[in-house]
Design a protein around this motif. Structure first.
Motif, short mmCIF file in Angstrom:
data_model
loop_
_atom_site.label_atom_id
_atom_site.label_comp_id
_atom_site.label_asym_id
_atom_site.label_seq_id
_atom_site.Cartn_x
_atom_site.Cartn_y
_atom_site.Cartn_z
N MET A 208 56.21 35.63 -12.77
CA MET A 208 56.84 36.29 -13.91
C MET A 208 56.49 37.77 -14.06
N SER A 209 55.36 38.19 -13.52
CA SER A 209 55.03 39.62 -13.68
C SER A 209 55.59 40.47 -12.52
N ARG A 210 56.14 39.82 -11.49
CA ARG A 210 56.71 40.59 -10.38
C ARG A 210 57.92 41.40 -10.88
N TYR A 211 58.03 42.63 -10.47
CA TYR A 211 59.12 43.56 -10.86
C TYR A 211 59.07 43.93 -12.35
N GLU A 212 57.97 43.58 -13.06
CA GLU A 212 57.90 43.79 -14.50
C GLU A 212 58.19 45.24 -14.90
N ASP A 213 57.57 46.18 -14.18
CA ASP A 213 57.73 47.58 -14.57
C ASP A 213 58.70 48.33 -13.66
N VAL A 214 59.55 47.57 -12.99
CA VAL A 214 60.48 48.20 -12.02
C VAL A 214 61.85 48.33 -12.68
N GLU A 215 62.54 49.44 -12.39
CA GLU A 215 63.92 49.60 -12.83
C GLU A 215 64.82 49.18 -11.65
N ILE A 216 65.58 48.11 -11.80
CA ILE A 216 66.42 47.64 -10.70
C ILE A 216 67.67 48.52 -10.62
N PRO A 217 67.97 49.11 -9.45
CA PRO A 217 69.17 49.96 -9.35
C PRO A 217 70.44 49.18 -9.69
N GLU A 218 71.35 49.84 -10.41
CA GLU A 218 72.62 49.20 -10.79
C GLU A 218 73.69 49.48 -9.73
N PRO A 219 74.67 48.56 -9.58
CA PRO A 219 75.81 48.88 -8.70
C PRO A 219 76.72 49.89 -9.40
N ASP A 220 77.50 50.67 -8.63
CA ASP A 220 78.40 51.68 -9.26
C ASP A 220 79.48 51.02 -10.11
N ASN A 221 79.81 49.76 -9.80
CA ASN A 221 80.91 49.13 -10.55
C ASN A 221 80.42 48.07 -11.53
N LEU A 222 79.23 48.30 -12.09
CA LEU A 222 78.71 47.37 -13.12
C LEU A 222 79.66 47.34 -14.33
N PHE A 223 80.32 48.49 -14.59
CA PHE A 223 81.23 48.56 -15.73
C PHE A 223 82.69 48.62 -15.27
N ASP A 224 83.01 47.79 -14.30
CA ASP A 224 84.38 47.69 -13.77
C ASP A 224 85.36 47.36 -14.90
N ASP A 225 86.52 48.06 -14.93
CA ASP A 225 87.55 47.74 -15.95
C ASP A 225 88.71 46.94 -15.35
N TYR A 226 88.62 46.58 -14.08
CA TYR A 226 89.61 45.73 -13.37
C TYR A 226 90.99 46.37 -13.28
N ALA A 227 91.08 47.68 -13.52
CA ALA A 227 92.36 48.38 -13.35
C ALA A 227 92.81 48.22 -11.90
N THR A 228 94.09 48.20 -11.68
CA THR A 228 94.81 48.02 -10.40
C THR A 228 94.80 46.57 -9.89
N ARG A 229 93.86 45.75 -10.34
CA ARG A 229 93.83 44.39 -9.81
C ARG A 229 94.60 43.41 -10.68
N GLY A 230 94.81 42.22 -10.19
CA GLY A 230 95.66 41.25 -10.86
C GLY A 230 94.97 40.51 -12.00
N VAL A 231 95.64 39.47 -12.47
CA VAL A 231 95.17 38.74 -13.64
C VAL A 231 93.86 37.99 -13.35
N ALA A 232 93.63 37.63 -12.10
CA ALA A 232 92.43 36.84 -11.77
C ALA A 232 91.16 37.64 -12.05
N ALA A 233 91.16 38.92 -11.67
CA ALA A 233 89.95 39.74 -11.85
C ALA A 233 89.63 39.95 -13.33
N SER A 234 90.66 40.21 -14.13
CA SER A 234 90.36 40.44 -15.56
C SER A 234 90.24 39.14 -16.35
N GLY A 235 90.81 38.05 -15.81
CA GLY A 235 90.83 36.80 -16.55
C GLY A 235 89.69 35.84 -16.24
N GLN A 236 88.78 36.26 -15.36
CA GLN A 236 87.64 35.37 -15.04
C GLN A 236 86.67 35.25 -16.22
#
Ligand SMILES: [Ca+2]
Length: 495
Positions: A208-236
């Motif tokens: 439980m203390s492993r990675y305690e004080d580490v900031e895990i890098p985020e992916p660039d698309n963590l805040f994806d808005d699903y624009a351009t893709r179909g209903v499956a991506a936004s409807g999951q």
């Protein structure tokens, strides 16, 4: 002279068909985890590599071969396991989703290995209810199994390991079999199947203390808005924001209230009460850390198994393979879980070490798929491969000799809808650069919706090109290839 020939013929005739005389065949150790993403394996590089999350799996890769284009045919637990055993896509082995039964009476590679002089053993999670067949020894978790105090089912009944962590038990039982259970006259197939790091990502208390004080890098698309893709991506329903649960996934409140393992997390959350973007970021950090603590124990297991092989003098004549039943989203597209044909869940890690046969530190970029595993095991065992199996042996690839006519596209088909996480049914084709996906059936507009991605210029699959007229001929070519694959793999017309 003729007497000698007669004697030799008599000996040969007494042997079972397919039987090999002197056992120069390698032992096979197959280590398989559940939902282990390639993004969280150091050897695969990427944004999490600097955390050094998997030193033992990395050692396996350094001493063996890393496959960079290993994929599954249906990215979900039980169907992937059914394909592993049968060498068939879901529609032919019958296990299209996690819900329906698996027919254990059908052909499976381990039955053929067993008939050809291998000792066959399965320890851990298989997620196919019913009695295993073709294993000299099996000890499996019921269904998903538990992280703590796990129960296991054997031919004889159930055993509960009180006070223990599931990854440790699976490792110890596998090590114990290597030390005490083997028939030294026979080669063996040992399958070590971990439950971890499946949801809800419960780590060993000691981690439980492993990675305690580490900031895990985020992916660039963590805040994806699903624009351009179909209903499956936004409807999951697999978003860290809207669908990840504070209690069951992140262990806050409810049944975790007062649990010392999560006390400091609880305290921090009550004092800081994050909301909005801050809450999503906190959930991401917390989820990733619990997940990485789980995979740390899986990695330790790999190390212990490699050490045991060495101590037993088995390293040189054993091929060790590591893989997962599929990939997983580590916040890419804002998600956790799997199911989609997008890279993070369609792809799966695959690493193999085979001293003297595989060139250390090599990398393979051919298109391989989980339909290939059964035939690979049979080929390693010099056992007959049934005509019906749909994959190809990876043995030539392991030896660095990819056949000229190796496949240049993959077929994918996901079926489990409506169901948890609400991912629409879809199938598709991928040629290593272009990916065409067809969503169909319930809750898909006009019963059919297409997506096209160019992985070369858009590796994160954010820009669906399906409605762009510039790509009409590309789409036509891929549709033709999809039809060809459907025919090759005998996909029923109604789907
Ligand atoms: Ca899985």
């Amino acid at each position: 002279m003729s007497k000698w020939i007669f004697l030799l013929a008599a000996v040969v005739m007494q042997m079972a068909p397919g039987m090999v005389v002197a056992d120069d065949r390698p032992n096979i150790v197959w280590i398989f985890s559940d939902d282990h993403s390639y993004q969280t394996i150091g050897a695969y590089g990427g944004r999490l590599e600097s955390l050094n999350p998997s030193p033992n799996i990395d050692r396996l890769a350094a001493e063996g071969m890393r496959f960079d284009r290993a994929y599954v045919g249906n990215s979900i637990c039980a169907p992937s396991r059914a394909t592993l055993l049968t060498g068939l896509h879901s529609h032919l082995n019958g296990k299209i989703d996690n819900i329906g039964p698996f027919n254990h009476d059908q052909q499976q590679f381990q039955k053929i290995l067993q008939a050809n002089g291998f000792q066959t053993v399965m320890v851990g999670k298989i997620h196919l209810s019913g009695k295993m067949q073709g294993f000299d020894y099996w000890e499996v978790l019921p269904g998903q199994g538990n992280y703590y105090n796990p129960q296991f089912i054997t031919e004889e009944g159930r055993t509960k390991y009180e006070g223990e962590y599931v990854t440790d038990v699976i490792t110890r039982r596998a090590v114990n079999w290597l030390e005490n259970g083997r028939d030294e006259e026979k080669p063996f197939m040992l399958m070590v199947h971990h439950k971890a790091p499946h949801r809800n990502w419960q780590p060993a208390k000691r981690e439980m203390s492993r990675y305690e004080d580490v900031e895990i890098p985020e992916p660039d698309n963590l805040f994806d808005d699903y624009a351009t893709r179909g209903v499956a991506a936004s409807g999951q329903q697999m978003e860290i924001d809207r669908h990840m649960n504070l209690e069951s996934d992140l262990k806050l409140g409810g049944r975790y209230k007062g649990d010392p393992q999560y006390a400091s997390r609880q305290k921090w959350f009550e004092e800081n009460k994050p909301t909005g973007i801050d809450l999503i970021k906190w959930k991401y950090q917390t989820y990733l850390k619990d997940y990485l603590r789980c995979t740390w124990s899986v990695d330790e297991s790999v190390g212990k198994i490699l050490d045991t092989l060495e101590e037993q003098g088995l390293s040189d004549n054993t091929i060790v393979m590591y893989s997962s039943d599929q990939g997983f989203y580590m916040g890419e597209h804002g998600w956790f879980d799997k199911r989609f044909m997008y890279e993070e869940s369609f792809r799966t890690p695959l690493i193999a070490r085979w001293p003297g046969k595989i060139k250390p530190g090599s990398v393979n970029t051919d298109l391989v798929q989980n339909i290939d595993f059964a035939e690979t095991f049979l080929d390693l065992a010099k056992a007959p491969i049934p005509e019906e199996m749909q994959g190809e042996s990876l043995v030539p690839l392991l030896e660095g000799k990819t056949p000229e006519d190796w496949r240049d596209s993959l077929y994918y088909h996901y079926y489990e809808y409506p169901a948890v996480h609400s991912v629409r049914r879809h199938e598709g084709v991928f040629d290593g650069r272009w990916k065409l996906i067809r969503y169909y059936g319930r809750n898909v507009p006009d019963n059919e919706e297409w997506e096209l991605f160019d992985l070369k210029n858009d590796p994160s699959e954010m820009n669906n090109l399906a409605s762009n007229p510039e790509y009409a001929s590309r789409i036509a070519t891929l549709k033709k290839e999809l039809s060809r694959l459907r025919e090759q793999y005998d996909v029923p017309n109604e789907t």
